[in-house]
Design a protein around this motif. Sequence first.
Motif, short mmCIF file in Angstrom:
data_model
loop_
_atom_site.label_atom_id
_atom_site.label_comp_id
_atom_site.label_asym_id
_atom_site.label_seq_id
_atom_site.Cartn_x
_atom_site.Cartn_y
_atom_site.Cartn_z
N GLN A 103 0.84 -1.20 0.00
CA GLN A 103 0.00 0.00 0.00
C GLN A 103 0.87 1.25 0.00
O GLN A 103 0.58 2.23 -0.69
CB GLN A 103 -0.95 0.02 1.21
N LEU A 104 1.95 1.22 0.77
CA LEU A 104 2.88 2.35 0.80
C LEU A 104 3.46 2.59 -0.59
O LEU A 104 3.56 3.73 -1.04
CB LEU A 104 4.00 2.10 1.80
N TYR A 105 3.86 1.53 -1.27
CA TYR A 105 4.40 1.66 -2.61
C TYR A 105 3.40 2.37 -3.53
O TYR A 105 3.76 3.29 -4.27
CB TYR A 105 4.75 0.29 -3.18
N ALA A 106 2.14 1.94 -3.47
CA ALA A 106 1.11 2.56 -4.32
C ALA A 106 0.93 4.04 -3.97
O ALA A 106 0.79 4.88 -4.87
CB ALA A 106 -0.22 1.81 -4.15
N LEU A 107 0.97 4.36 -2.69
CA LEU A 107 0.85 5.76 -2.29
C LEU A 107 2.04 6.57 -2.80
O LEU A 107 1.86 7.64 -3.39
CB LEU A 107 0.75 5.88 -0.77
N LEU A 108 3.24 6.10 -2.58
CA LEU A 108 4.42 6.84 -3.02
C LEU A 108 4.43 7.02 -4.53
O LEU A 108 4.79 8.09 -5.04
CB LEU A 108 5.70 6.13 -2.56
N GLU A 109 4.03 6.01 -5.24
CA GLU A 109 3.96 6.12 -6.70
C GLU A 109 2.93 7.17 -7.11
O GLU A 109 3.17 7.97 -8.01
CB GLU A 109 3.60 4.75 -7.29
N SER A 110 1.79 7.20 -6.44
CA SER A 110 0.76 8.18 -6.78
C SER A 110 1.20 9.60 -6.40
O SER A 110 0.89 10.56 -7.12
CB SER A 110 -0.58 7.83 -6.12
N ILE A 111 1.93 9.74 -5.32
CA ILE A 111 2.45 11.05 -4.94
C ILE A 111 3.43 11.55 -5.99
O ILE A 111 3.39 12.71 -6.41
CB ILE A 111 3.13 10.98 -3.55
N GLU A 112 4.30 10.66 -6.43
CA GLU A 112 5.28 11.01 -7.46
C GLU A 112 4.61 11.49 -8.74
O GLU A 112 5.07 12.42 -9.39
CB GLU A 112 6.14 9.77 -7.75
N ARG A 113 3.51 10.85 -9.10
CA ARG A 113 2.80 11.17 -10.35
C ARG A 113 1.88 12.38 -10.23
O ARG A 113 1.68 13.10 -11.19
CB ARG A 113 1.97 9.98 -10.80
N ARG A 114 1.28 12.58 -9.07
CA ARG A 114 0.16 13.52 -8.97
C ARG A 114 0.42 14.80 -8.17
O ARG A 114 -0.29 15.78 -8.34
CB ARG A 114 -1.04 12.81 -8.34
N ILE A 115 1.39 14.79 -7.26
CA ILE A 115 1.56 15.94 -6.37
C ILE A 115 2.76 16.77 -6.82
O ILE A 115 3.85 16.23 -7.04
CB ILE A 115 1.71 15.50 -4.91
N PHE A 148 12.52 4.40 -4.09
CA PHE A 148 12.16 5.79 -3.80
C PHE A 148 13.31 6.42 -3.01
O PHE A 148 13.20 6.66 -1.81
CB PHE A 148 10.84 5.86 -3.03
N SER A 149 14.38 6.70 -3.70
CA SER A 149 15.62 7.14 -3.03
C SER A 149 15.52 8.54 -2.43
O SER A 149 16.30 8.87 -1.54
CB SER A 149 16.79 7.07 -4.02
N THR A 150 14.58 9.35 -2.87
CA THR A 150 14.45 10.69 -2.29
C THR A 150 13.59 10.71 -1.03
O THR A 150 13.55 11.72 -0.34
CB THR A 150 13.85 11.68 -3.32
N VAL A 151 12.93 9.61 -0.75
CA VAL A 151 12.08 9.52 0.44
C VAL A 151 12.94 9.10 1.62
O VAL A 151 13.79 8.22 1.52
CB VAL A 151 10.94 8.50 0.21
N ILE A 152 12.71 9.74 2.76
CA ILE A 152 13.41 9.41 3.99
C ILE A 152 12.60 8.36 4.74
O ILE A 152 11.41 8.56 5.00
CB ILE A 152 13.61 10.66 4.86
N PHE A 153 13.22 7.26 5.08
CA PHE A 153 12.54 6.20 5.82
C PHE A 153 13.08 6.17 7.24
O PHE A 153 14.29 6.10 7.45
CB PHE A 153 12.77 4.84 5.15
N GLN A 154 12.17 6.23 8.20
CA GLN A 154 12.54 6.20 9.61
C GLN A 154 11.80 5.03 10.25
O GLN A 154 10.57 5.02 10.30
CB GLN A 154 12.14 7.52 10.28
N LYS A 155 12.55 4.04 10.72
CA LYS A 155 11.92 2.88 11.34
C LYS A 155 11.52 3.19 12.77
O LYS A 155 12.28 3.75 13.55
CB LYS A 155 12.87 1.68 11.32
N HIS A 156 10.31 2.81 13.09
CA HIS A 156 9.76 2.98 14.43
C HIS A 156 9.90 1.66 15.16
O HIS A 156 9.34 0.65 14.74
CB HIS A 156 8.29 3.39 14.31
N THR A 157 10.68 1.64 16.23
CA THR A 157 10.92 0.39 16.94
C THR A 157 10.16 0.27 18.25
O THR A 157 10.03 -0.81 18.79
CB THR A 157 12.43 0.23 17.23
N ASP A 158 9.65 1.39 18.76
CA ASP A 158 8.87 1.37 20.00
C ASP A 158 7.44 1.01 19.65
O ASP A 158 6.72 1.78 19.04
CB ASP A 158 8.94 2.75 20.67
N HIS A 159 7.01 -0.18 20.01
CA HIS A 159 5.68 -0.65 19.62
C HIS A 159 4.55 -0.02 20.42
O HIS A 159 3.40 -0.33 20.21
CB HIS A 159 5.62 -2.18 19.73
#
Length: 125
Positions: free
Chosen positions: A30-42, A70-81
């Motif tokens: 789902q994230l992939y689809a969102l990022l792809e749509s952001i790239e195309r539409r925003i 998506f190399s321009t996107v910053i990914f931050q892993k959340h480890t605190d559940h």
Amino acid sequence: MKYLYLALCFSVHLSASIDLLIFSFDRPLQLYALLESIERRITNLDKTTVLYRTSNNEFEQVYTEIKQQFSTVIFQKHTDHIDFRPLTETIIGNSTANYFLFAVDDIIVTADVNLHECTSALEKT
């Protein structure tokens, strides 16, 4: 005088910076689809950060593959559940943007969106 005022307002809107923070938990496709749509539409989006969490290594592997695409996107892993608020506040606090958008990974942008037009409309309210 009136035209000068309008020109000044217009230039402020064009220079407004807009960042996006996306929350994702075990939904890399789902994230992939969102990022792809952001790239195309925003347009006029400055920085995109994904705050994500995984429950197992399989999900982690797919997120790793998405990071590469998506190399321009910053990914931050959340480890605190329990609480993602401190990390969210840090991401927002480190931003220099005038505006901040929030999204979850289960949306898709289906129409063109010019964020400078959006910020201009916000300023009129």
